[in-house]
Design a protein around this motif. Sequence first.
Motif, PDB file in Angstrom:
ATOM      1  N   VAL A  25       0.867  -1.180   0.000  1.00 16.36           N
ATOM      2  CA  VAL A  25       0.000   0.000   0.000  1.00 16.36           C
ATOM      3  C   VAL A  25       0.905   1.232   0.000  1.00 16.36           C
ATOM      4  N   HIS A  82      -7.913  -8.374  -7.740  1.00 22.47           N
ATOM      5  CA  HIS A  82      -8.627  -8.406  -6.465  1.00 22.47           C
ATOM      6  C   HIS A  82      -7.707  -8.890  -5.343  1.00 22.47           C
ATOM      7  N   GLN A  83      -6.969  -9.966  -5.589  1.00 21.80           N
ATOM      8  CA  GLN A  83      -6.060 -10.511  -4.574  1.00 21.80           C
ATOM      9  C   GLN A  83      -4.974  -9.516  -4.185  1.00 21.80           C
ATOM     10  N   GLN A  84      -4.485  -8.762  -5.151  1.00 25.13           N
ATOM     11  CA  GLN A  84      -3.395  -7.819  -4.916  1.00 25.13           C
ATOM     12  C   GLN A  84      -3.896  -6.424  -4.545  1.00 25.13           C
ATOM     13  N   ASP A  85      -5.187  -6.186  -4.703  1.00 22.66           N
ATOM     14  CA  ASP A  85      -5.777  -4.862  -4.507  1.00 22.66           C
ATOM     15  C   ASP A  85      -5.027  -3.806  -5.325  1.00 22.66           C
ATOM     16  N   HIS A  86      -4.738  -4.192  -6.574  1.00 24.46           N
ATOM     17  CA  HIS A  86      -4.049  -3.295  -7.511  1.00 24.46           C
ATOM     18  C   HIS A  86      -4.642  -3.578  -8.892  1.00 24.46           C
ATOM     19  N   HIS A  87      -5.206  -2.564  -9.500  1.00 26.57           N
ATOM     20  CA  HIS A  87      -6.074  -2.788 -10.659  1.00 26.57           C
ATOM     21  C   HIS A  87      -5.546  -2.113 -11.921  1.00 26.57           C
ATOM     22  N   ASN A 112       4.325  -2.389  -7.513  1.00 29.69           N
ATOM     23  CA  ASN A 112       3.059  -3.102  -7.647  1.00 29.69           C
ATOM     24  C   ASN A 112       2.716  -3.391  -9.104  1.00 29.69           C
ATOM     25  N   CYS A 116       2.160  -7.273 -10.475  1.00 32.21           N
ATOM     26  CA  CYS A 116       0.940  -7.748 -11.144  1.00 32.21           C
ATOM     27  C   CYS A 116       1.232  -8.205 -12.577  1.00 32.21           C
TER      28      CYS A 116
END
Length: 125
Positions: A25, A82-87, A112, A116
Motif C-alpha cells: 500500500v 482483487h487478490q493484490q488490490d491493484h487494478h 506493484n 501484477c
Amino acid sequence: MFSGIHLWEFIMAGLPSLENRHCAVFDSATKPLTVKQAQPLFTQLASGWLLDADAKEIRQEFRFKNFYHTMAFVNALAWIAHQQDHHPDLEVGYNRCLVRYSTHSIGGLSENDFICAAKIDALNP
C-alpha cells in the motif's frame, strides 16, 4: 559504497521474484519509480510488455483465439487484481485485451505494477 541505481539493484537482488511478491500500500507521498529504477523490474517481465519512455506506464496487448478465451483471461486478471488490490486499466475486444498498469495514487509506476504484470506472465496467456 552504493549509490543510485547500484543500490536499487542490490536491494532488488535480495527480494523474491516478482510473481511471488504481494503488492504494498502506497500513500500519495510515495514517489513513482524513475526510469533507472523501473528498468531492472522491467527486465524481469516476459517479452511483450512495453515501458513508456518516461516510466509512467507498462502495457501489453494480449491476443486470443476468440471472445471466450479473451474473457477467461480477463476473469483471471480480475482475480489477480482483487487478490493484490491493484487494478489495471483494460481495453477488451473480441479477441484482444490491452492491459495497462500505472499506480494512479502516485502518478507513475510502482513495484506493484511489475508484481501484477509478472503474475499475468505466470498465466502463460
